[in-house]
Scaffold this motif. Structure first.
Motif, PDB file in Angstrom:
ATOM      1  N   MET A   1       0.841  -1.194   0.000  1.00 57.85           N
ATOM      2  CA  MET A   1       0.000   0.000   0.000  1.00 57.85           C
ATOM      3  C   MET A   1       0.883   1.254   0.000  1.00 57.85           C
ATOM      4  O   MET A   1       1.785   1.381   0.830  1.00 57.85           O
ATOM      5  CB  MET A   1      -0.904   0.020   1.231  1.00 57.85           C
ATOM      6  N   THR A   2       0.644   2.152  -0.921  1.00 57.09           N
ATOM      7  CA  THR A   2       1.471   3.339  -1.054  1.00 57.09           C
ATOM      8  C   THR A   2       0.842   4.520  -0.338  1.00 57.09           C
ATOM      9  O   THR A   2      -0.355   4.543  -0.033  1.00 57.09           O
ATOM     10  CB  THR A   2       1.662   3.685  -2.538  1.00 57.09           C
ATOM     11  N   LEU A   3       1.664   5.530  -0.092  1.00 60.98           N
ATOM     12  CA  LEU A   3       1.181   6.754   0.534  1.00 60.98           C
ATOM     13  C   LEU A   3       0.179   7.462  -0.376  1.00 60.98           C
ATOM     14  O   LEU A   3      -0.797   8.066   0.098  1.00 60.98           O
ATOM     15  CB  LEU A   3       2.366   7.680   0.843  1.00 60.98           C
ATOM     16  N   THR A   4       0.397   7.362  -1.677  1.00 60.84           N
ATOM     17  CA  THR A   4      -0.523   7.987  -2.629  1.00 60.84           C
ATOM     18  C   THR A   4      -1.910   7.362  -2.541  1.00 60.84           C
ATOM     19  O   THR A   4      -2.926   8.065  -2.525  1.00 60.84           O
ATOM     20  CB  THR A   4       0.023   7.844  -4.065  1.00 60.84           C
ATOM     21  N   LEU A   5      -1.949   6.034  -2.458  1.00 63.36           N
ATOM     22  CA  LEU A   5      -3.239   5.349  -2.331  1.00 63.36           C
ATOM     23  C   LEU A   5      -3.938   5.756  -1.046  1.00 63.36           C
ATOM     24  O   LEU A   5      -5.159   6.002  -1.036  1.00 63.36           O
ATOM     25  CB  LEU A   5      -3.031   3.835  -2.365  1.00 63.36           C
ATOM     26  N   PHE A   6      -3.187   5.837   0.038  1.00 68.05           N
ATOM     27  CA  PHE A   6      -3.780   6.237   1.320  1.00 68.05           C
ATOM     28  C   PHE A   6      -4.352   7.649   1.233  1.00 68.05           C
ATOM     29  O   PHE A   6      -5.472   7.909   1.696  1.00 68.05           O
ATOM     30  CB  PHE A   6      -2.720   6.162   2.418  1.00 68.05           C
ATOM     31  N   ALA A   7      -3.589   8.572   0.627  1.00 70.42           N
ATOM     32  CA  ALA A   7      -4.062   9.959   0.508  1.00 70.42           C
ATOM     33  C   ALA A   7      -5.323  10.037  -0.350  1.00 70.42           C
ATOM     34  O   ALA A   7      -6.256  10.781  -0.037  1.00 70.42           O
ATOM     35  CB  ALA A   7      -2.957  10.835  -0.085  1.00 70.42           C
ATOM     36  N   GLU A   8      -5.364   9.254  -1.425  1.00 72.20           N
ATOM     37  CA  GLU A   8      -6.552   9.238  -2.278  1.00 72.20           C
ATOM     38  C   GLU A   8      -7.774   8.729  -1.531  1.00 72.20           C
ATOM     39  O   GLU A   8      -8.876   9.268  -1.683  1.00 72.20           O
ATOM     40  CB  GLU A   8      -6.292   8.367  -3.514  1.00 72.20           C
ATOM     41  N   GLN A   9      -7.584   7.692  -0.705  1.00 79.21           N
ATOM     42  CA  GLN A   9      -8.702   7.149   0.059  1.00 79.21           C
ATOM     43  C   GLN A   9      -9.175   8.118   1.135  1.00 79.21           C
ATOM     44  O   GLN A   9     -10.373   8.199   1.421  1.00 79.21           O
ATOM     45  CB  GLN A   9      -8.317   5.799   0.671  1.00 79.21           C
ATOM     46  N   VAL A  10      -8.245   8.852   1.725  1.00 75.90           N
ATOM     47  CA  VAL A  10      -8.643   9.874   2.697  1.00 75.90           C
ATOM     48  C   VAL A  10      -9.473  10.963   2.014  1.00 75.90           C
ATOM     49  O   VAL A  10     -10.501  11.411   2.541  1.00 75.90           O
ATOM     50  CB  VAL A  10      -7.398  10.492   3.374  1.00 75.90           C
ATOM     51  N   LEU A  11      -9.056  11.370   0.825  1.00 77.22           N
ATOM     52  CA  LEU A  11      -9.821  12.367   0.075  1.00 77.22           C
ATOM     53  C   LEU A  11     -11.192  11.820  -0.326  1.00 77.22           C
ATOM     54  O   LEU A  11     -12.194  12.542  -0.272  1.00 77.22           O
ATOM     55  CB  LEU A  11      -9.043  12.809  -1.163  1.00 77.22           C
ATOM     56  N   ASN A  12     -11.231  10.539  -0.723  1.00 76.05           N
ATOM     57  CA  ASN A  12     -12.524   9.918  -1.035  1.00 76.05           C
ATOM     58  C   ASN A  12     -13.439   9.904   0.182  1.00 76.05           C
ATOM     59  O   ASN A  12     -14.650  10.173   0.082  1.00 76.05           O
ATOM     60  CB  ASN A  12     -12.329   8.493  -1.544  1.00 76.05           C
ATOM     61  N   GLY A  13     -12.866   9.575   1.342  1.00 76.36           N
ATOM     62  CA  GLY A  13     -13.650   9.581   2.569  1.00 76.36           C
ATOM     63  C   GLY A  13     -14.133  10.977   2.927  1.00 76.36           C
ATOM     64  O   GLY A  13     -15.281  11.154   3.358  1.00 76.36           O
ATOM     65  N   LEU A  14     -13.274  11.969   2.720  1.00 74.44           N
ATOM     66  CA  LEU A  14     -13.669  13.354   3.003  1.00 74.44           C
ATOM     67  C   LEU A  14     -14.782  13.792   2.067  1.00 74.44           C
ATOM     68  O   LEU A  14     -15.757  14.431   2.489  1.00 74.44           O
ATOM     69  CB  LEU A  14     -12.454  14.267   2.859  1.00 74.44           C
ATOM     70  N   GLN A  15     -14.675  13.425   0.790  1.00 75.33           N
ATOM     71  CA  GLN A  15     -15.723  13.789  -0.177  1.00 75.33           C
ATOM     72  C   GLN A  15     -17.050  13.117   0.184  1.00 75.33           C
ATOM     73  O   GLN A  15     -18.109  13.762   0.178  1.00 75.33           O
ATOM     74  CB  GLN A  15     -15.277  13.387  -1.579  1.00 75.33           C
ATOM     75  N   SER A  16     -17.008  11.838   0.527  1.00 79.26           N
ATOM     76  CA  SER A  16     -18.226  11.139   0.929  1.00 79.26           C
ATOM     77  C   SER A  16     -18.806  11.742   2.204  1.00 79.26           C
ATOM     78  O   SER A  16     -20.027  11.879   2.343  1.00 79.26           O
ATOM     79  CB  SER A  16     -17.939   9.648   1.152  1.00 79.26           C
ATOM     80  N   GLY A  17     -17.925  12.113   3.117  1.00 77.29           N
ATOM     81  CA  GLY A  17     -18.377  12.701   4.373  1.00 77.29           C
ATOM     82  C   GLY A  17     -19.047  14.047   4.180  1.00 77.29           C
ATOM     83  O   GLY A  17     -20.072  14.338   4.810  1.00 77.29           O
ATOM     84  N   ILE A  18     -18.510  14.874   3.290  1.00 81.10           N
ATOM     85  CA  ILE A  18     -19.109  16.186   3.036  1.00 81.10           C
ATOM     86  C   ILE A  18     -20.486  16.027   2.409  1.00 81.10           C
ATOM     87  O   ILE A  18     -21.436  16.745   2.755  1.00 81.10           O
ATOM     88  CB  ILE A  18     -18.186  17.017   2.133  1.00 81.10           C
ATOM     89  N   MET A  19     -20.633  15.087   1.475  1.00 81.39           N
ATOM     90  CA  MET A  19     -21.944  14.856   0.876  1.00 81.39           C
ATOM     91  C   MET A  19     -22.921  14.274   1.904  1.00 81.39           C
ATOM     92  O   MET A  19     -24.103  14.632   1.923  1.00 81.39           O
ATOM     93  CB  MET A  19     -21.817  13.902  -0.313  1.00 81.39           C
ATOM     94  N   LEU A  20     -22.434  13.401   2.764  1.00 81.98           N
ATOM     95  CA  LEU A  20     -23.279  12.865   3.834  1.00 81.98           C
ATOM     96  C   LEU A  20     -23.703  13.974   4.787  1.00 81.98           C
ATOM     97  O   LEU A  20     -24.826  13.972   5.303  1.00 81.98           O
ATOM     98  CB  LEU A  20     -22.533  11.758   4.577  1.00 81.98           C
ATOM     99  N   PHE A  21     -22.818  14.936   5.017  1.00 90.64           N
ATOM    100  CA  PHE A  21     -23.162  16.071   5.877  1.00 90.64           C
ATOM    101  C   PHE A  21     -24.348  16.856   5.323  1.00 90.64           C
ATOM    102  O   PHE A  21     -25.230  17.275   6.080  1.00 90.64           O
ATOM    103  CB  PHE A  21     -21.948  17.000   6.022  1.00 90.64           C
ATOM    104  N   LEU A  22     -24.379  17.072   4.004  1.00 85.36           N
ATOM    105  CA  LEU A  22     -25.501  17.805   3.418  1.00 85.36           C
ATOM    106  C   LEU A  22     -26.818  17.089   3.703  1.00 85.36           C
ATOM    107  O   LEU A  22     -27.844  17.728   3.967  1.00 85.36           O
ATOM    108  CB  LEU A  22     -25.307  17.951   1.906  1.00 85.36           C
ATOM    109  N   MET A  23     -26.797  15.782   3.649  1.00 83.31           N
ATOM    110  CA  MET A  23     -27.982  14.981   3.952  1.00 83.31           C
ATOM    111  C   MET A  23     -28.304  15.053   5.442  1.00 83.31           C
ATOM    112  O   MET A  23     -29.454  15.276   5.841  1.00 83.31           O
ATOM    113  CB  MET A  23     -27.720  13.538   3.525  1.00 83.31           C
ATOM    114  N   ALA A  24     -27.299  14.856   6.282  1.00 88.63           N
ATOM    115  CA  ALA A  24     -27.529  14.787   7.730  1.00 88.63           C
ATOM    116  C   ALA A  24     -27.870  16.145   8.326  1.00 88.63           C
ATOM    117  O   ALA A  24     -28.609  16.214   9.312  1.00 88.63           O
ATOM    118  CB  ALA A  24     -26.279  14.221   8.412  1.00 88.63           C
ATOM    119  N   ALA A  25     -27.345  17.229   7.742  1.00 89.65           N
ATOM    120  CA  ALA A  25     -27.617  18.557   8.296  1.00 89.65           C
ATOM    121  C   ALA A  25     -29.100  18.880   8.233  1.00 89.65           C
ATOM    122  O   ALA A  25     -29.685  19.383   9.206  1.00 89.65           O
ATOM    123  CB  ALA A  25     -26.812  19.608   7.534  1.00 89.65           C
ATOM    124  N   GLY A  26     -29.730  18.602   7.090  1.00 92.75           N
ATOM    125  CA  GLY A  26     -31.168  18.837   6.988  1.00 92.75           C
ATOM    126  C   GLY A  26     -31.949  17.949   7.929  1.00 92.75           C
ATOM    127  O   GLY A  26     -32.919  18.384   8.561  1.00 92.75           O
TER     128      GLY A  26
END
Length: 306
Positions: free
Chosen positions: A1-26
């Protein structure tokens, strides 16, 4: 597992989390202010996605599709609040669950009648297609990065609305003492409609933005609704800050759990079994997280009351 893959997955998680926030905030606004368990919130997510897909296909403009998603979901939310939800505020939570579950069925069948059973698709806008190079040489899709930025801007706008405006004062007061703000001359019916429409618009925006990454289809809101409920329980019911923190925690736990747990089990199990076992435990991880938070703080991370 590379550092690049880890960083990409963290960004994917952040993107999913922000979209989930829009749903959960309402959802947390509606539950916190009105005390209403709204199972139909996922249907408003679906309404936004279908409005965006239909208008984008008809006009060729993704921006007009987003406007349609916001307007369509907000109008739908205001309508069902006035026609159905308003009759449920004084009712038992079981009545609210049954009525809003019925709304799920109505929205699902109505959407299938209007658009058919086949999924619709939203294309990535040309201006946001392709990857962008981040520090460290990481190649990441520009559209996903834009979702993160848009979500953060919306979050900042919500914090400003709740903390700095007269409407925000009324919303916060409505969470604590509905009868008192009504006695002080606030039109409580109008406030409830505005809050419900705002929550619906946020759900519709999330559905439209995520609709580019997956197919737009009937029933797409129900899996997200479950995650949204987990998010507001972790963050604390009625707390926008809790919804943001909870959504990011849930998404990162899900994303990184799916990445690390199979690799961890490969140290002791054959690859096929490790993948299966790790994937199953990764799916459970967010519920383990919720249980741990509730054991430590029963009102959630930022909840003011049980």
């Amino acid at each position: 597992m590379t550092l690049t893959l880890f960083a990409e997955q963290v960004l994917n998680g952040l993107q999913s989390g922000i979209m989930l926030f829009l749903m959960a905030a309402g959802l947390t606004l509606i539950f916190g202010v009105m005390g209403l368990i709204n199972l139909a919130h996922g249907s408003l997510y679906m309404v936004g996605a279908f409005c965006a897909a239909a208008v984008s296909a008809a006009t060729g403009s993704f921006l007009l599709g987003l406007v349609a998603a916001l307007a369509g979901a907000a109008a739908t939310g205001a309508l069902i609040e006035r026609v159905v939800i308003r009759r449920l505020y004084a009712r038992d939570h079981l009545d609210q669950v049954l009525a809003t579950f019925a709304l799920i069925l109505i929205f699902s069948e109505g959407t299938r009648w209007l658009f058919g059973s086949f999924p619709l698709y939203l294309d990535v806008p040309a201006a946001l297609s392709g990857p962008v190079t981040l520090p460290g040489g990481i190649q990441y899709p520009l559209y996903r990065l834009t979702l993160i930025l848009v979500g953060l801007v919306v979050a900042a706008g919500l914090f400003w609305l709740i903390d700095r405006t007269r409407l925000g004062v009324q919303i916060r007061a409505g969470e604590n003492d509905r009868e008192m703000i009504a006695a002080l001359g606030v039109d409580i019916d109008r406030l409830y409609t505005l809050v419900f429409a705002l929550g619906a618009a946020l759900a519709g925006l999330a559905g439209a933005l995520v609709g580019v990454l997956q197919s737009v289809q009937v029933g797409m809101g129900e899996p997200v609704l479950i995650l949204a409920f987990v998010t507001i329980v972790i963050g604390g019911i009625g707390s926008i800050r809790g919804a943001l923190v909870g959504a990011i925690l849930v998404a990162l736990t899900d994303t990184l759990g799916g990445l690390f747990l199979p690799e961890l089990f490969k140290l002791v199990l054959p690859p096929a079994e490790a993948t299966q076992t790790g994937g199953a435990l990764a799916a459970m991880a967010i519920y383990v997280l919720m249980a741990g938070v509730l054991i430590w703080k029963p009102t959630g991370l930022f909840g003011a009351r049980a």
